[in-house]
Design an enzyme around this catalytic site. Structure first.
Site, PDB file in Angstrom:
ATOM      1  N   CYS A   1       0.503  -1.669  -0.210  1.00 15.96           N
ATOM      2  CA  CYS A   1      -0.419  -0.309  -0.153  1.00 15.96           C
ATOM      3  C   CYS A   1       0.550   1.651  -0.001  1.00 15.96           C
ATOM      4  CB  CYS A   1      -0.955  -0.545   0.581  1.00 15.96           C
ATOM      5  SG  CYS A   1      -0.353  -0.175   3.166  1.00 15.96           S
TER       6      CYS A   1
ATOM      7  N   CYS B   1       2.399   2.541   3.507  1.00 19.50           N
ATOM      8  CA  CYS B   1       2.876   2.599   4.589  1.00 19.50           C
ATOM      9  C   CYS B   1       4.093   3.220   4.332  1.00 19.50           C
ATOM     10  CB  CYS B   1       2.976   1.473   5.619  1.00 19.50           C
ATOM     11  SG  CYS B   1       1.792   0.466   5.954  1.00 19.50           S
TER      12      CYS B   1
END
Lengths: 217, 100
Positions: free
Chosen positions: A124, A126
């Site tokens: 994603c 992070c």
């Protein structure tokens, strides 16, 4: 006589192509409706008010790489702090700097003559917002996330960063609960600089690992 | 709960591909690959349960595993010493005793 639309001979005093069209990056799909409905319900039930949300967004938006740069400058000048930082990033930062409670464990890795570290989140996006602020768009792009893990040298070259062939490149995929901060190599020509001056040359990209801090002119 | 693997121990990531819907934080590219435990990060709630609203999800050990890039990507073009480190939850790891 009606104006002929093809008769277009008046002088242009502006350029039609000087800005990108405004587009809606995320259309109001089902998840946006769900998020809006949830927010409205929580407000209606009194869990928090619209001002709380606005303040929280402002706090997140106001974060910047400044704290990260201070941390790096301290690590460069204080060997005792550097050792604590590398051993337990979150603890060392909370003990040393005036900051909000840090929401995740921070793995701090150090660039040396032998190793260059670079951080990505392939799943994603992070990112250690509490020390670096909001992530740049490229960090969230499919291109960066898919390529830096398998051809880090080529990707770094595109950032203008040449890593010598004999240095190990170590990619860190931030896939779960850890967050990452790279301590870049302190450039030559900065002996005797104080912490504030050093923090001034540490940029966001050097703390993600896609750039190195250049030797000051 | 104590950690099953120790730092430096060789481990192989399970080559499992569960049928969706699921929420898995083990990247595809690392499944089936063998590396060594770099550190034990602590214990965290299982994201595969958290993702479905189970806030009493199991608390399980999380590791950082270091892999040689040359063993992760066929034809890897770079220093053979290049490495990649990935966070992996314990139930995705198997011992790899032949890989010391």
């Amino acid at each position: 006589m009606p104006h002929d639309p093809h008769e277009h001979d008046h002088a242009h005093d502006h350029d039609h192509d000087d800005h990108a069209p405004v587009t809606e990056a995320e259309p109001n799909g089902p998840y946006q409706h769900l998020a809006n409905a949830t927010r409205e319900l929580l407000i209606e039930k009194g869990y928090f008010g619209p001002d709380d949300i606005r303040r929280m967004i402002e706090r997140i938006d106001e974060r910047s790489p400044a704290l990260g740069a201070k941390i790096v400058a301290r690590a460069w000048t204080d060997p005792e702090f550097r050792a604590r930082l590398l051993a337990s990033g979150r603890q060392a930062i909370e003990d040393t700097f005036d900051t909000d409670v840090i929401a995740a464990d921070l793995v701090v890795v150090e660039n040396t003559d032998a190793i260059h570290n670079v951080v990505v989140c392939t799943l994603c996006s992070c990112y250690p917002v509490f020390v670096l602020g909001r992530p740049p768009d490229w960090y969230k792009s499919y291109a960066y996330r898919s390529r830096v893990v398998r051809e880090p040298r080529a990707v770094l070259r595109e950032f203008g960063t040449q890593i010598a062939d004999d240095r190990e490149i170590r990619v860190h995929d931030s896939t779960a609960d850890m967050r990452y901060l790279v301590v870049p190599k302190r450039p030559e020509g900065t002996d005797g600089w104080d912490e504030e001056a050093l923090a001034g040359i540490v940029t966001r990209d050097t703390m993600v690992g896609v750039a190195e801090v250049p030797t000051p002119a | 709960m104590s950690a099953r693997f120790s730092v430096g121990e060789p481990v192989t990531v399970r080559a499992a591909f569960p049928t969706p819907p699921c929420h898995i934080r083990t990247p595809f590219y690392i499944r089936g690959k063998t590396g060594k435990v770099e550190r034990i990060c602590g214990e965290f709630r299982n994201p595969e349960q958290l993702a479905f609203g189970n806030y009493a999800a199991d608390v399980i050990p999380l590791y950082r595993v270091r892999f040689d890039q040359a063993r992760v990507w066929p034809g890897y073009d770079g220093n053979p010493k290049d490495t990649i480190e990935v966070e992996i939850f314990e139930h995705w790891l198997e011992p790899a005793p032949g890989d010391r």
